[in-house]
Design a protein around this motif. Structure first.
Motif, PDB file in Angstrom:
ATOM      1  N   MET A 150      -2.024  15.236  -7.475  1.00 17.52           N
ATOM      2  CA  MET A 150      -1.666  16.355  -8.350  1.00 17.52           C
ATOM      3  C   MET A 150      -2.666  17.497  -8.218  1.00 17.52           C
ATOM      4  O   MET A 150      -2.308  18.672  -8.330  1.00 17.52           O
ATOM      5  N   ARG A 151      -3.927  17.160  -7.957  1.00 20.10           N
ATOM      6  CA  ARG A 151      -4.951  18.188  -7.810  1.00 20.10           C
ATOM      7  C   ARG A 151      -4.915  18.850  -6.436  1.00 20.10           C
ATOM      8  O   ARG A 151      -5.124  20.053  -6.324  1.00 20.10           O
ATOM      9  N   SER A 152      -4.666  18.057  -5.407  1.00 20.83           N
ATOM     10  CA  SER A 152      -4.809  18.573  -4.045  1.00 20.83           C
ATOM     11  C   SER A 152      -3.488  18.765  -3.308  1.00 20.83           C
ATOM     12  O   SER A 152      -3.397  19.585  -2.391  1.00 20.83           O
ATOM     13  N   GLY A 153      -2.484  17.966  -3.647  1.00 20.57           N
ATOM     14  CA  GLY A 153      -1.208  18.031  -2.934  1.00 20.57           C
ATOM     15  C   GLY A 153      -1.236  17.410  -1.560  1.00 20.57           C
ATOM     16  O   GLY A 153      -0.293  17.576  -0.785  1.00 20.57           O
ATOM     17  N   SER A 154      -2.297  16.663  -1.236  1.00 15.11           N
ATOM     18  CA  SER A 154      -2.419  16.146   0.138  1.00 15.11           C
ATOM     19  C   SER A 154      -3.083  14.770   0.183  1.00 15.11           C
ATOM     20  O   SER A 154      -3.978  14.535   0.993  1.00 15.11           O
ATOM     21  N   MET A 155      -2.638  13.872  -0.679  1.00 13.52           N
ATOM     22  CA  MET A 155      -3.192  12.512  -0.715  1.00 13.52           C
ATOM     23  C   MET A 155      -2.060  11.492  -0.642  1.00 13.52           C
ATOM     24  O   MET A 155      -0.993  11.684  -1.216  1.00 13.52           O
ATOM     25  N   HIS A 156      -2.306  10.412   0.059  1.00 12.38           N
ATOM     26  CA  HIS A 156      -1.390   9.276   0.037  1.00 12.38           C
ATOM     27  C   HIS A 156      -1.721   8.389  -1.160  1.00 12.38           C
ATOM     28  O   HIS A 156      -2.842   8.415  -1.686  1.00 12.38           O
ATOM     29  N   ALA A 157      -0.748   7.592  -1.568  1.00 15.40           N
ATOM     30  CA  ALA A 157      -0.961   6.642  -2.656  1.00 15.40           C
ATOM     31  C   ALA A 157      -0.228   5.351  -2.358  1.00 15.40           C
ATOM     32  O   ALA A 157       0.775   5.325  -1.629  1.00 15.40           O
ATOM     33  N   ALA A 158      -0.746   4.263  -2.931  1.00 11.15           N
ATOM     34  CA  ALA A 158      -0.075   2.970  -2.916  1.00 11.15           C
ATOM     35  C   ALA A 158      -0.106   2.438  -4.332  1.00 11.15           C
ATOM     36  O   ALA A 158      -1.145   2.505  -5.007  1.00 11.15           O
ATOM     37  N   VAL A 200       4.421  -0.067  -3.354  1.00 13.55           N
ATOM     38  CA  VAL A 200       5.153   1.194  -3.308  1.00 13.55           C
ATOM     39  C   VAL A 200       4.278   2.209  -2.583  1.00 13.55           C
ATOM     40  O   VAL A 200       3.116   2.423  -2.965  1.00 13.55           O
ATOM     41  N   LEU A 201       4.808   2.851  -1.543  1.00 12.88           N
ATOM     42  CA  LEU A 201       4.013   3.696  -0.658  1.00 12.88           C
ATOM     43  C   LEU A 201       4.571   5.109  -0.575  1.00 12.88           C
ATOM     44  O   LEU A 201       5.784   5.311  -0.619  1.00 12.88           O
ATOM     45  N   THR A 202       3.670   6.071  -0.394  1.00 15.00           N
ATOM     46  CA  THR A 202       4.081   7.471  -0.254  1.00 15.00           C
ATOM     47  C   THR A 202       4.201   7.880   1.203  1.00 15.00           C
ATOM     48  O   THR A 202       4.220   9.066   1.512  1.00 15.00           O
ATOM     49  N   SER A 203       4.273   6.921   2.090  1.00 14.47           N
ATOM     50  CA  SER A 203       4.267   7.232   3.526  1.00 14.47           C
ATOM     51  C   SER A 203       5.446   6.558   4.207  1.00 14.47           C
ATOM     52  O   SER A 203       6.253   5.873   3.579  1.00 14.47           O
ATOM     53  N   ARG A 204       5.535   6.743   5.523  1.00 17.12           N
ATOM     54  CA  ARG A 204       6.470   5.950   6.305  1.00 17.12           C
ATOM     55  C   ARG A 204       5.951   4.517   6.343  1.00 17.12           C
ATOM     56  O   ARG A 204       4.796   4.242   6.019  1.00 17.12           O
ATOM     57  N   VAL A 205       6.798   3.599   6.767  1.00 20.57           N
ATOM     58  CA  VAL A 205       6.400   2.193   6.883  1.00 20.57           C
ATOM     59  C   VAL A 205       6.113   1.903   8.352  1.00 20.57           C
ATOM     60  O   VAL A 205       7.032   1.773   9.163  1.00 20.57           O
ATOM     61  N   SER A 206       4.849   1.833   8.699  1.00 16.52           N
ATOM     62  CA  SER A 206       4.444   1.505  10.061  1.00 16.52           C
ATOM     63  C   SER A 206       4.198   0.008  10.167  1.00 16.52           C
ATOM     64  O   SER A 206       4.081  -0.705   9.165  1.00 16.52           O
ATOM     65  N   VAL A 207       4.089  -0.484  11.392  1.00 18.47           N
ATOM     66  CA  VAL A 207       3.912  -1.921  11.583  1.00 18.47           C
ATOM     67  C   VAL A 207       2.610  -2.410  10.960  1.00 18.47           C
ATOM     68  O   VAL A 207       2.543  -3.530  10.424  1.00 18.47           O
ATOM     69  N   GLU A 208       1.559  -1.579  10.980  1.00 22.54           N
ATOM     70  CA  GLU A 208       0.289  -2.014  10.398  1.00 22.54           C
ATOM     71  C   GLU A 208       0.418  -2.269   8.901  1.00 22.54           C
ATOM     72  O   GLU A 208      -0.199  -3.200   8.366  1.00 22.54           O
ATOM     73  N   ILE A 222       8.313  -0.767  -0.749  1.00 28.34           N
ATOM     74  CA  ILE A 222       9.210   0.331  -1.113  1.00 28.34           C
ATOM     75  C   ILE A 222       8.512   1.623  -0.728  1.00 28.34           C
ATOM     76  O   ILE A 222       7.394   1.879  -1.180  1.00 28.34           O
ATOM     77  N   ALA A 223       9.123   2.434   0.121  1.00 26.92           N
ATOM     78  CA  ALA A 223       8.449   3.624   0.633  1.00 26.92           C
ATOM     79  C   ALA A 223       9.318   4.863   0.475  1.00 26.92           C
ATOM     80  O   ALA A 223      10.549   4.797   0.572  1.00 26.92           O
TER      81      ALA A 223
END
Length: 263
Positions: A150-158, A200-208, A222-223
Motif C-alpha cells: 500500500m505504501r510502495s505499490g511494488s511488493m509481493h506478498a504471500a 495465497v500469492l500475488t505472483s505467477r505460480v512458478s515451479v520453484e 491460490i495466485a
C-alpha cells in the motif's frame, strides 16, 4: 531487528509527492557458520525468512531441527545465521558432497542444474478443504493486508488462508520466493501446520513456488496470476491444487479440484 530501512522516500518530477520505494538488501543465509545462499530481499521478517528458507529448501525437516537463528548486520548487508542439529548438518553436508557441477546456476541454494528439478514429496493426506466462496475472495482478502505494498505499490506478498478464519498471516518482500519463505517461517513459528490451509500469492505460480509448497506439505496454492506449464506438471505429481487468475471473485483450477468445496 532492522538495521536497514524497509522503504525509502524519493522525489520524482518536481512538484510531485515523494514516491516510496522498497529497499532490497543482500541477505546471506548461513548454516552452522557456512554460507548457503545469498538473497536480495526486503530487510524485514528475516528470522521468518531464514526459517522458511531452511524448510522449503530441505535444509531441515522440521522447525525443531533449528537450534538458533541470529540476524547480524554486516558492512555489505545482513546475515541470517542458522544453527541446526548435528544430524541435519551431517545430512546437508552429505547431500552437497554428492552434487555434481560448479556452484551458481542461479537458483537459491542450488549447486547443480540437476537440483533445479529436485523430486518433491507427494501429499499423502487430503489437505485442507477451502470453500469456493473463500477461494474466490482469497486474493482480495490478501490485498487488504499488504501494508508495505500500500505504501510502495511494488511488493509481493504471500498469505496463509485458513478455511475457517480467512487470511491469518501475511509476509511481504520484493521477491515472490522470499515472501513465501517468510510466510512459511511465520506460519511454523505460530505452530500452524501448512497443510491446514492454502498459500495465497500475488505472483505467477512458478515451479520453484510449487516445490516450496510441496516441501512443507501445503496442498493448495491460490495466485492472482497464472502458472507455468512446468509448475502444473509438478503440482499434479505432488498432489497440490493450483488456482490461478484468482481475482474479481473468479479463478481457474488447473489440477486436483477436490479440495474446493461448494459454498
Amino acid at each position: 531487528m532492522n538495521e536497514f530501512p524497509i522503504c525509502s522516500a524519493t522525489f520524482t518530477d518536481a512538484g510531485r509527492a515523494p514516491r516510496v520505494l522498497p529497499e532490497e538488501t543482500a541477505v546471506a543465509i548461513t548454516v552452522n557458520g557456512s554460507t548457503y545462499a545469498v538473497l536480495m530481499a526486503t530487510p524485514a521478517s528475516l528470522e521468518d525468512l531464514a526459517i522458511g528458507f531452511a524448510r522449503t529448501e530441505g535444509i531441515v525437516d522440521t522447525i525443531g531441527d533449528i537450534e538458533q537463528v541470529e540476524i547480524v548486520a554486516c558492512e555489505d548487508g545482513l546475515e541470517a545465521r542458522l544453527w541446526i542439529s548435528k544430524d541435519r548438518a551431517d545430512a546437508m553436508a552429505a547431500r552437497r558432497r554428492a552434487m555434481a557441477g560448479p556452484v551458481g546456476c542461479g537458483l537459491c541454494g542450488i549447486e547443480s542444474l540437476k537440483e533445479a528439478m529436485r523430486s518433491v514429496p507427494r501429499m499423502s493426506g487430503s489437505g485442507a478443504l477451502i470453500s469456493e466462496t473463500l477461494a474466490s475472495r482469497a486474493t482480495t482478502l490478501l490485498r487488504h493486508q499488504q501494508r508495505l505494498h500500500m505504501r510502495s505499490g511494488s511488493m509481493h506478498a504471500a498469505g496463509f488462508l485458513s478455511p475457517k478464519k480467512g487470511i491469518v498471516a501475511v509476509r511481504e518482500d520484493v521477491g515472490r520466493h522470499n515472501a513465501l519463505d517468510k510466510l512459511v517461517g511465520c506460519v511454523e513459528n505460530m505452530g500452524c501446520a501448512p497443510e491446514s490451509g492454502a498459500f495465497v500469492l500475488t505472483s505467477r505460480v512458478s515451479v520453484e513456488l510449487v516445490q516450496k509448497a510441496a516441501m512443507v506439505v501445503c496442498g493448495m496454492i491460490i495466485a492472482v496470476s497464472g502458472p507455468t506449464a512446468l509448475a502444473i506438471r509438478v503440482a499434479h505429481e505432488a498432489g497440490i491444487t493450483v488456482l490461478g487468475f484468482a481475482r474479481n471473485g473468479t479463478y481457474e483450477c488447473y489440477c486436483h479440484p477436490y479440495r474446493i468445496s461448494q459454498g
